[in-house]
Write a protein that holds these residues in place. Structure first.
Motif, PDB file in Angstrom:
ATOM      1  N   GLY A  29      32.203   0.624  31.691  1.00  0.00           N
ATOM      2  CA  GLY A  29      31.283   1.727  31.506  1.00  0.00           C
ATOM      3  C   GLY A  29      30.102   1.755  30.422  1.00  0.00           C
ATOM      4  O   GLY A  29      30.137   0.685  29.452  1.00  0.00           O
ATOM      5  N   ASN A  30      29.479   2.752  30.177  1.00  0.00           N
ATOM      6  CA  ASN A  30      28.207   2.569  29.382  1.00  0.00           C
ATOM      7  C   ASN A  30      28.005   4.234  28.913  1.00  0.00           C
ATOM      8  O   ASN A  30      26.822   4.525  28.730  1.00  0.00           O
ATOM      9  CB  ASN A  30      26.836   1.922  29.839  1.00  0.00           C
ATOM     10  N   ASP A  31      28.710   4.895  28.673  1.00  0.00           N
ATOM     11  CA  ASP A  31      28.797   6.033  28.072  1.00  0.00           C
ATOM     12  C   ASP A  31      29.582   6.414  26.555  1.00  0.00           C
ATOM     13  O   ASP A  31      30.257   5.389  26.012  1.00  0.00           O
ATOM     14  CB  ASP A  31      28.875   7.276  28.953  1.00  0.00           C
ATOM     15  N   ASP A  32      29.313   7.465  26.342  1.00  0.00           N
ATOM     16  CA  ASP A  32      30.309   7.971  25.080  1.00  0.00           C
ATOM     17  C   ASP A  32      31.754   7.405  25.117  1.00  0.00           C
ATOM     18  O   ASP A  32      32.378   7.017  24.165  1.00  0.00           O
ATOM     19  CB  ASP A  32      30.019   9.384  24.670  1.00  0.00           C
ATOM     20  N   TYR A  35      32.149   3.649  25.074  1.00  0.00           N
ATOM     21  CA  TYR A  35      32.172   2.857  23.639  1.00  0.00           C
ATOM     22  C   TYR A  35      33.454   3.542  22.639  1.00  0.00           C
ATOM     23  O   TYR A  35      33.835   2.978  21.987  1.00  0.00           O
ATOM     24  CB  TYR A  35      30.697   3.080  23.116  1.00  0.00           C
ATOM     25  N   THR A  52      29.210  -3.339  30.709  1.00  0.00           N
ATOM     26  CA  THR A  52      28.330  -2.533  31.325  1.00  0.00           C
ATOM     27  C   THR A  52      27.441  -3.173  32.481  1.00  0.00           C
ATOM     28  O   THR A  52      27.206  -4.470  32.362  1.00  0.00           O
ATOM     29  CB  THR A  52      27.401  -1.839  30.371  1.00  0.00           C
ATOM     30  N   LYS A  65      21.526  11.340  20.461  1.00  0.00           N
ATOM     31  CA  LYS A  65      22.203  12.292  20.965  1.00  0.00           C
ATOM     32  C   LYS A  65      23.289  13.045  20.208  1.00  0.00           C
ATOM     33  O   LYS A  65      23.900  13.969  20.669  1.00  0.00           O
ATOM     34  CB  LYS A  65      23.003  11.227  21.965  1.00  0.00           C
ATOM     35  N   SER A  67      26.054  11.985  18.783  1.00  0.00           N
ATOM     36  CA  SER A  67      27.365  11.632  19.086  1.00  0.00           C
ATOM     37  C   SER A  67      27.582  11.463  17.934  1.00  0.00           C
ATOM     38  O   SER A  67      28.000  10.366  17.704  1.00  0.00           O
ATOM     39  CB  SER A  67      27.207  10.662  20.153  1.00  0.00           C
ATOM     40  N   ASN A 148      34.015   6.589  33.552  1.00  0.00           N
ATOM     41  CA  ASN A 148      32.752   7.372  34.428  1.00  0.00           C
ATOM     42  C   ASN A 148      31.912   6.856  35.126  1.00  0.00           C
ATOM     43  O   ASN A 148      30.543   7.063  35.389  1.00  0.00           O
ATOM     44  CB  ASN A 148      32.005   8.130  33.013  1.00  0.00           C
ATOM     45  N   ASN A 149      32.336   5.513  35.680  1.00  0.00           N
ATOM     46  CA  ASN A 149      31.596   4.911  36.878  1.00  0.00           C
ATOM     47  C   ASN A 149      32.406   4.622  37.906  1.00  0.00           C
ATOM     48  O   ASN A 149      32.392   3.468  38.621  1.00  0.00           O
ATOM     49  CB  ASN A 149      30.973   3.605  36.455  1.00  0.00           C
ATOM     50  N   SER A 210      32.231  12.037  30.451  1.00  0.00           N
ATOM     51  CA  SER A 210      31.375  11.361  29.008  1.00  0.00           C
ATOM     52  C   SER A 210      31.656  12.084  27.920  1.00  0.00           C
ATOM     53  O   SER A 210      30.925  12.784  27.376  1.00  0.00           O
ATOM     54  CB  SER A 210      29.967  11.368  29.664  1.00  0.00           C
TER      55      SER A 210
END
Length: 394
Positions: A29-32, A35, A52, A65, A67, A148-149, A210
């Motif tokens: 994945g590559n979102d909050d 990570y 990712t 963002k 975050s 999320n993917n 996310s």
């Protein structure tokens, strides 16, 4: 679990040259959520690779963002790796054509991010997982987190109907809230450990929000299975909750008690027990820490946790929950000397607990003050276990 890995690799695009990379946890994945889960795995003492298929991890983007939690986790990690990075430079050469570092040390001991890598295949490998990223390169992991993917990954696993982790809305008709491993800020929602675990899929976690808080919770669960060499289905709720609280993740989504509050931990732990319950209104959960404690709101919950409390409450009907009566109750239930408890509380009242009020035995306690005393002297969160439904095990 360890406070933090002894070593991290810098969180930049990384190419790993070993034919097979072995790690504890693989995050796709590559979102909050991706990570934060990866960072929590490493903080909890397990190896992790984030893979990712899109743009590289970018700290500036995270700042933009706002975050905040991801950014704090990243900065914490960076502070820990400064010295290690200096040593790493001595053992690294640069391939000028590929403009990437060839790390000569064991890459499985590093927090690694592999960006823009094709995922050719993902499959079971023993009790763990294997992901092929080229014809002759693969990553093997004990635990897999799909963040999320799912649309891209699940068809490869023939799991298109795999259920994602569901959030629950805080309510007190049942006790599921006691199994929380993440509260979602700004909402009354939480994630139960048992809604994250997949009954028919060991060592696989699938999150479709996310959300940094949900990702952090998944990271702690994955790290537990890896660190203790066990299955995700055997996750220890209290150990995982304690680990996440140690890293300042709010497990109860109280909108009015922030992690900067000096009594945050005691309020979180008391909130998880349900001995003091939140006020739910306008789509948020409020603990109301400065409200006075009422006899009727604590009587049954404390009796549910402690047999001896039933006797004490039978002998003390409809009394004010002032400091003197609270000391009497915790001393009786917890087998403590009343005079010693009074002296200790008076000493700690302002200095240790940072209460703004004066020590006064006749003072009716606020929910803040009661939470701290209950947490300190009875330890219901730490010492009393609950089952998968959140019911107390005595």
């Amino acid at each position: 679990m360890k406070q933090l890995f002894l070593a991290f690799a810098c969180l930049i695009p990384t190419i790993i040259y070993a034919q097979t990379v072995k790690t504890d946890v693989l995050v796709l994945g590559n979102d909050d959520a991706a990570y934060s889960s990866g960072l929590q795995v490493a903080r909890s003492g397990a190896n992790v690779v984030i893979l990712t298929q899109s743009a590289a991890f970018n700290l500036d983007e995270i700042k933009s963002k706002k975050s905040v939690e991801i950014y704090k986790m990243y900065v914490s990690a960076q502070q820990k790796i400064v010295a290690f990075s200096n040593n790493l430079a001595k053992n690294t050469t640069i391939d000028k054509k590929k403009k990437s570092a060839k790390v000569k040390i064991d890459s499985t001991k590093l927090f690694s991010v592999i960006n823009n890598a094709p995922l050719l295949e993902i499959k079971r490998s023993g009790s763990g997982w294997e992901a092929k990223i080229s014809k002759d390169k693969s990553i093997k992991a004990k635990v897999l987190i799909i963040a999320n993917n799912g649309k891209e990954v699940l068809p490869m696993l023939n799991m298109t109907n795999l259920k994602t982790a569901d959030l629950s809305t805080l309510n007190y008709s049942g006790n599921l809230y006691r199994t929380t491993i993440a509260g979602v800020s700004g909402t009354p929602d939480f994630l139960s450990l048992y809604h994250l675990l997949l009954p028919d899929q060991e060592n696989l976690l699938y999150i479709n929000q996310s959300n940094a808080e949900i990702g952090q919770a998944a990271g702690a669960v994955a790290a537990y299975a890896s660190f203790f060499k066990t299955k995700t289905s055997l996750s220890n709720l209290k150990i995982i909750q304690g680990e996440l609280l140690n890293y300042k993740l709010s497990l109860m989504p109280f909108d009015d008690v922030k992690i900067t509050d000096s009594n945050w931990l005691a309020i979180q732990k008391t909130g998880i027990t349900g001995i003091l319950k939140a006020d739910l209104k306008n789509g948020k959960a409020f603990f109301n820490p400065e409200n006075e404690v009422l006899y009727d709101e604590i009587k049954q919950p404390i009796k549910d946790y402690y047999y001896k409390a039933q006797i004490w409450f039978d002998d003390h009907q409809n009394i004010p929950i002032n400091l003197e009566n609270t000391i009497s109750m915790v001393s009786y239930v917890g087998n403590k000397a009343i005079d010693a408890t009074k002296a200790e509380l008076e000493k700690k009242w302002n200095k240790n607990y940072r209460f703004s009020s004066k020590y006064d035995l006749k003072k009716v306690l606020t929910r803040r003050e009661f939470s701290v005393i209950i947490n300190e002297y009875l330890k219901p969160f730490d010492d009393v276990n609950v089952d998968r439904t959140g019911s107390v095990i005595r």
